[in-house]
Design a protein around this motif. Sequence first.
Motif, mmCIF file in Angstrom:
data_model
loop_
_atom_site.group_PDB
_atom_site.id
_atom_site.type_symbol
_atom_site.label_atom_id
_atom_site.label_comp_id
_atom_site.label_asym_id
_atom_site.label_seq_id
_atom_site.Cartn_x
_atom_site.Cartn_y
_atom_site.Cartn_z
ATOM 1 N N PHE A 28 0.858 -1.186 0.000
ATOM 2 C CA PHE A 28 0.000 0.000 0.000
ATOM 3 C C PHE A 28 0.894 1.236 0.000
ATOM 4 C CE2 PHE A 28 -2.829 -3.216 1.582
ATOM 5 C CZ PHE A 28 -4.069 -2.863 1.059
ATOM 6 N N ALA A 82 -8.719 2.339 -0.681
ATOM 7 C CA ALA A 82 -8.481 1.217 -1.597
ATOM 8 C C ALA A 82 -9.208 1.459 -2.917
ATOM 9 C CB ALA A 82 -8.977 -0.082 -0.954
ATOM 10 N N ASP A 84 -10.290 -0.982 -5.026
ATOM 11 C CA ASP A 84 -11.287 -1.994 -5.365
ATOM 12 C C ASP A 84 -11.611 -2.840 -4.130
ATOM 13 O OD1 ASP A 84 -9.209 -3.961 -5.114
ATOM 14 O OD2 ASP A 84 -8.680 -3.653 -7.220
ATOM 15 N N THR A 87 -8.720 -5.123 -2.774
ATOM 16 C CA THR A 87 -7.709 -4.376 -2.030
ATOM 17 C C THR A 87 -8.248 -3.971 -0.659
ATOM 18 O OG1 THR A 87 -6.835 -3.551 -4.126
ATOM 19 C CG2 THR A 87 -6.147 -2.395 -2.145
ATOM 20 N N ARG A 90 -8.103 -6.962 1.580
ATOM 21 C CA ARG A 90 -6.725 -7.197 2.012
ATOM 22 C C ARG A 90 -6.343 -6.246 3.142
ATOM 23 N NH1 ARG A 90 -3.504 -5.912 -2.522
ATOM 24 N NH2 ARG A 90 -2.015 -4.649 -1.413
#
Length: 111
Positions: A28, A82, A84, A87, A90
């Motif tokens: 990230f 994020a 999407d 992501t 996660r």
Amino acid sequence: MINHAVMGMFDKFDTAEQARAALLADGFGSDALELKVHDDEAGPVEGNFLVGNTPIESDQHVYDRNYANPAQRGQCMLMVNAVDAATAARASAILAGFGARDPDRLSGARP
């Protein structure tokens, strides 16, 4: 364009910083992470309102009990922007691994 935001609430700054470092290590970008600390001028939410600021000698045990371990709750917020759903999932998993609490669930806004 950012489609998803994931937030985690932490009681301790050190833990929030560790979660931020783990997110960075996972790929990230720093521009996708925002860490805010909210201090309450009234003091900790636990441990400082029962007896006032000055102990009364006969109530010393009450004073000591109430002031011994003041606790801040949810003063650190780490937000992950994020792109999407995958992501975001996660990021949620990483935050959960550090004990982050979901502010929506804490407020009752989401089951």
